[in-house]
Design a protein around this motif. Sequence first.
Motif, PDB file in Angstrom:
ATOM      1  N   SER A 126       9.400   4.441   7.051  1.00 25.37           N
ATOM      2  CA  SER A 126       9.171   5.036   5.753  1.00 25.37           C
ATOM      3  C   SER A 126       9.438   4.243   4.633  1.00 25.37           C
ATOM      4  O   SER A 126       9.647   3.510   4.541  1.00 25.37           O
ATOM      5  CB  SER A 126       9.935   6.302   6.037  1.00 25.37           C
ATOM      6  OG  SER A 126      10.790   6.286   4.635  1.00 25.37           O
ATOM      7  N   THR A 127       9.669   5.089   3.872  1.00 22.92           N
ATOM      8  CA  THR A 127       9.616   4.476   2.439  1.00 22.92           C
ATOM      9  C   THR A 127       9.976   5.875   1.876  1.00 22.92           C
ATOM     10  O   THR A 127       9.494   6.913   2.385  1.00 22.92           O
ATOM     11  CB  THR A 127       8.385   3.920   1.598  1.00 22.92           C
ATOM     12  OG1 THR A 127       7.443   4.413   2.582  1.00 22.92           O
ATOM     13  CG2 THR A 127       8.461   3.023   0.929  1.00 22.92           C
ATOM     14  N   SER A 128      10.839   5.866   1.009  1.00 21.44           N
ATOM     15  CA  SER A 128      11.235   7.457   0.367  1.00 21.44           C
ATOM     16  C   SER A 128      10.624   7.562  -0.883  1.00 21.44           C
ATOM     17  O   SER A 128      10.150   6.577  -1.605  1.00 21.44           O
ATOM     18  CB  SER A 128      12.498   7.786   0.394  1.00 21.44           C
ATOM     19  OG  SER A 128      13.195   7.239  -0.771  1.00 21.44           O
ATOM     20  N   GLY A 129      10.937   8.426  -1.464  1.00 24.74           N
ATOM     21  CA  GLY A 129      10.309   8.494  -2.900  1.00 24.74           C
ATOM     22  C   GLY A 129      11.392   8.286  -4.258  1.00 24.74           C
ATOM     23  O   GLY A 129      11.094   9.156  -5.254  1.00 24.74           O
ATOM     24  N   THR A 130      12.365   7.767  -3.815  1.00 24.81           N
ATOM     25  CA  THR A 130      12.861   7.379  -5.151  1.00 24.81           C
ATOM     26  C   THR A 130      12.136   6.501  -6.035  1.00 24.81           C
ATOM     27  O   THR A 130      11.325   5.859  -5.610  1.00 24.81           O
ATOM     28  CB  THR A 130      14.324   6.726  -4.984  1.00 24.81           C
ATOM     29  OG1 THR A 130      13.955   5.320  -4.313  1.00 24.81           O
ATOM     30  CG2 THR A 130      15.106   7.306  -4.051  1.00 24.81           C
ATOM     31  N   PRO A 131      12.384   6.798  -7.302  1.00 21.42           N
ATOM     32  CA  PRO A 131      11.512   6.008  -8.283  1.00 21.42           C
ATOM     33  C   PRO A 131      11.791   4.496  -8.093  1.00 21.42           C
ATOM     34  O   PRO A 131      11.043   3.678  -8.588  1.00 21.42           O
ATOM     35  CB  PRO A 131      12.140   6.220  -9.875  1.00 21.42           C
ATOM     36  CG  PRO A 131      13.349   7.325  -9.477  1.00 21.42           C
ATOM     37  CD  PRO A 131      13.556   7.514  -8.171  1.00 21.42           C
ATOM     38  N   ILE A 132      12.815   4.033  -7.452  1.00 25.12           N
ATOM     39  CA  ILE A 132      13.074   2.527  -7.284  1.00 25.12           C
ATOM     40  C   ILE A 132      12.022   1.956  -6.520  1.00 25.12           C
ATOM     41  O   ILE A 132      11.380   0.764  -7.143  1.00 25.12           O
ATOM     42  CB  ILE A 132      14.506   2.386  -6.816  1.00 25.12           C
ATOM     43  CG1 ILE A 132      15.517   3.371  -7.669  1.00 25.12           C
ATOM     44  CG2 ILE A 132      14.849   0.955  -6.433  1.00 25.12           C
ATOM     45  CD1 ILE A 132      16.769   3.755  -6.589  1.00 25.12           C
ATOM     46  N   THR A 133      11.475   2.184  -5.675  1.00 22.02           N
ATOM     47  CA  THR A 133      10.554   1.829  -4.784  1.00 22.02           C
ATOM     48  C   THR A 133       9.474   3.018  -4.347  1.00 22.02           C
ATOM     49  O   THR A 133      10.065   3.804  -3.680  1.00 22.02           O
ATOM     50  CB  THR A 133      10.666   1.199  -3.471  1.00 22.02           C
ATOM     51  OG1 THR A 133      12.063   0.511  -3.672  1.00 22.02           O
ATOM     52  CG2 THR A 133       9.654  -0.137  -3.189  1.00 22.02           C
ATOM     53  N   SER A 134       8.466   2.916  -4.937  1.00 26.64           N
ATOM     54  CA  SER A 134       7.456   4.233  -4.269  1.00 26.64           C
ATOM     55  C   SER A 134       6.821   3.843  -3.420  1.00 26.64           C
ATOM     56  O   SER A 134       6.533   2.507  -3.003  1.00 26.64           O
ATOM     57  CB  SER A 134       6.597   4.453  -5.565  1.00 26.64           C
ATOM     58  OG  SER A 134       5.591   3.486  -5.723  1.00 26.64           O
ATOM     59  N   LYS A 135       6.103   4.758  -2.734  1.00 29.35           N
ATOM     60  CA  LYS A 135       5.190   4.435  -1.386  1.00 29.35           C
ATOM     61  C   LYS A 135       4.015   3.560  -2.017  1.00 29.35           C
ATOM     62  O   LYS A 135       3.750   2.720  -1.374  1.00 29.35           O
ATOM     63  CB  LYS A 135       4.551   5.765  -0.970  1.00 29.35           C
ATOM     64  CG  LYS A 135       5.492   6.514  -0.111  1.00 29.35           C
ATOM     65  CD  LYS A 135       4.936   7.713   0.421  1.00 29.35           C
ATOM     66  CE  LYS A 135       5.572   8.874   0.103  1.00 29.35           C
ATOM     67  NZ  LYS A 135       4.996  10.022   0.375  1.00 29.35           N
ATOM     68  N   ALA A 136       3.387   3.974  -3.182  1.00 28.94           N
ATOM     69  CA  ALA A 136       2.437   3.377  -3.914  1.00 28.94           C
ATOM     70  C   ALA A 136       2.644   1.891  -3.912  1.00 28.94           C
ATOM     71  O   ALA A 136       2.149   1.076  -3.815  1.00 28.94           O
ATOM     72  CB  ALA A 136       2.084   3.817  -5.240  1.00 28.94           C
ATOM     73  N   GLU A 137       4.048   1.493  -4.290  1.00 26.89           N
ATOM     74  CA  GLU A 137       4.457   0.229  -4.562  1.00 26.89           C
ATOM     75  C   GLU A 137       4.324  -0.591  -3.503  1.00 26.89           C
ATOM     76  O   GLU A 137       3.966  -1.500  -3.084  1.00 26.89           O
ATOM     77  CB  GLU A 137       5.775  -0.006  -5.248  1.00 26.89           C
ATOM     78  CG  GLU A 137       5.413   0.114  -7.009  1.00 26.89           C
ATOM     79  CD  GLU A 137       6.916   0.024  -7.357  1.00 26.89           C
ATOM     80  OE1 GLU A 137       7.170  -0.664  -7.914  1.00 26.89           O
ATOM     81  OE2 GLU A 137       7.641   1.254  -7.044  1.00 26.89           O
TER      82      GLU A 137
END
Lengths: 213, 769
Positions: free
Chosen positions: B26-37
Amino acid sequence: MRRFHARLLFGVVILLTGSFSELLSGGRNCFADETHGSSVRDMKLPATMDLVDVDGQPFDLRKASNGRVHIVVFVRSDCPISNKLAPEVRELCTAFKSHDADFYLVYVDPRESAEAIRTHLHDYEYTCPALRDMKHELAMATGATVTPEAVVFDHDWKVAYRGRINNQFEDIGKCRDKATTHELRDAIEAALAGRTIAEPETKAIGCYIDDLK
Amino acid sequence: MLITMMLRPLRIVLLCSVATAWAGCSTSGTPITSKAEAAADTLPAAPKAPEVKALTFNRDVAPIIFANCACCHHPGEAAPFSLLTYSDVRRRSSQIVDVTTRRFMPPWLPVQDSHDFANARRLTDEQLDTIRNWVKSGTVEGNAADLPAAPTFTNGWQLGEPDVVLQSPPYQLAASGPDQFRNFVIPIDAKTPQWVEAIELRPTNQRATHHARLGVDRTMESMRRDAADPQPGYEGMAWGQDPDGQLVTWVPGMLPHRGAPGTAWRLYPKTSLVLHTHMQTTGKPETVQFQIGIHYAKEAPTVRPAILRIGGRNIDIAAGDAHYVVADEYVVPVDIEARSIFPHAHSLCRQMKVTAVSPDGSTKPLVEIKDFDEKWHDDYRFAQPVRLTKGTRLRTEFTYDNTDGNIRNRHHPPERTVYGSNITDEMEDVYLQVTVAHPDERAAFMEDMEQTDLRSQRVGLLKTLEMYPKDPWSIEGLASCSLSLGKPKEAIRLLEERMKLPEDPTYAKVSLGAAYIADGNAPRAEQLAREVLAKDPAYPLAWLGLGKALDARKQPADAEKAYRKAIELAPALIDARLALADNLAKQNKPEDAMEAAAEAIKYSPDKPNAFLKLAEILAHARRYDECLKNLEEARRLAPYTHPPKVLLAVYCYQNGDADKSKALLLEAREAEPAHPVPELFLGQFAAHEQRWDDARQFLSASAAKAIPENWPESHKKRFMILLETERFKLAQHFQDEQLARSAVGEWIKYDPDNAQVKQIYNSLNSLTQ
């Protein structure tokens, strides 16, 4: 400052990759999501929240909890990462019981049967109460995106911490033998002591809650 | 002989890790790294055509998922959830995009162009695009008529109903904690030896199991270790050998396969299977158990594969070293074909590369892994056998990262890490399943491989001991290397030190006994064997050791009893059977000796030793025809052995029948005019009878002949030493200084440690000065 730039960049990426139709469709997709993942600063638990207990009875989190801090951990019974971290969640739950901290597990899969959840609670020897967030209202309101992900509220239901349990999972398929940092424990301790939490948001690794809509 | 038994297990040992389940996403949804990024980082440049095709699950996505994911993602398999329906897939859709884009799933480590593998499971870029675009366009289900039939899986035995099903003892694994490595012992109860075509391993709890490898133990040592450990199974060295050139493994998602046609292997009664298992904690207590389905073969094998191990063991990685390289090279001594490749290392390893450099300089990659994960390695089977001609250089190059940046590092903070078989040590192992192109070169190949491995083990164990000087198992391993390399005194010194350590000394005592026998101290060997037997009277290796000590002490009747006891306890212990045959022959009980040798053949029908032993006994009973038949059989199995008539000639000579011996040698020369041995022996004969001119003629003829290609190095060495000794005697007789120089010059090359030849060599040189 860096964080701020990252957010700006995020917006740009949406514009570049998102198609018009996606934006119109309201976007249940993994590339762009405006609600999830928003900053925890000034985030507070909404006054009403559609949560139920395992028997399906409405559950008022605010009313039920009168401790000094409140912790929810989002889980999913078939997520290997949230299962792998169950022992640490269990330990924290036990360790902070006498410290006036309320601990809840929040199951996010609306399709799971109550029976399956009970079996899961039994198998993993959880002792804390379990709730269900059928419509992902709590997840949306706190910005949690994966299982397992923890949210710590202060006595006033302001979000003090959101993120990983510990650093055992660094990324997809990248797992330490054992964790070397324990962010959730640190956050609860800080919240209980009334200290500011140095890193109120960390990146949790796990299974996407959003997929379960 | 004990020595080889001691060494082998080291090779298969702890092919540990591969493992912790999927668990990672996964990747989570903190603003630090987004899924989109994250997605944008890993995605190829934005698609050229912005229009996204209206993809549907039923038509476009299901075929990909069914063919590539469902094999593990179905109920009862290792994967934590199923992917068999639209709902299953939709409920994981962005996760699926994420893990496939990162190529974490399906798990397949080799890079695309490293080789064509029969068991490859890599999605194409087009397939990845299809899944991604389907999710992007809203995970549409589509037309029901488009949906292919969901795959059906045999939940149960994949290779059909086995002839025999065995089980490992159930093991209780804790809810959390580091991965566990244990060896489970499964005794074989069969009444007669059987040919095995395939073994299917089936863990009953797949999520808690990540890897297993099966070996065979003929010594019963594994049973003893199991009994000494209070829990089911035992930790540490696996103590089994890969069954006759086969790797029997289980990794998640791996479909069992029958061995190549004609590669059956023999399973003997009263042996045991040793299952080396890597288990992972899952968050709740688990029971781990294996079912072992054995499929018998109807026929004896026609092809005999071997496992070639290459890779460096001189490994010493400083804490904080981010780029440590281990490289090794093995020059293939004969033409071989490789069928599969299994690279192995532990958590510090980041990259692996194995290449073959042909004698003409051309290079081909055999396997390359750029992001190694010990939890997911596999036995990669070449789509086509890979020909490796004589002189090909097999090169390995693994890189290791011993910093905190390597999150798989088991040491926090990082620590110096050296070669060793524990999971906290490091390895650079590559196992190739190979067959020799010309079967008569197999023995030469096996010996080259074993000698190379022996030297490499020595280097590795010295490294381990630098770091852990009191590790009893490494000391035992090093001692067995010393003994194999003909250094019993060194082995004795090491093992005497080992005995001072607190760990169970039983096996060390048996090894020490073998070293004392090699060093001529049979009384001490006898004492050690008796000490062990006083504690554990059912220990076959100790009875074998006692027999050898008693034989050396000229007490053959008692030695016989000891061998018989060893055989009763471990019928497949071939060394005990051969020793018994020898002992009975020496006791002048030819009939009993023949029977013992015939039994030895039953337990080792693919090796020449027992046939040679039987032939020797028959010859001394003057049953020459039967003797010759067994010699012929031995030569069929090991074509480098002397022509049968030459060996028979030796026995006849020992029987005092010199004329018959000579006649046989002449016949042998007639039958194989290119073979150098008959003339060597004829020359020896002539010299003995002081027919010096004849001797000169025979020996020159022998020396002029090429050494057969299929001779192992040790065989060649023995021949050359014998030939040059004879030629030197001849030179002495004729006072021929030139011949003396030529003979001694060759002799010293093959016998560099011999003091006598050194002295002669030096005096010849001083003559010149």
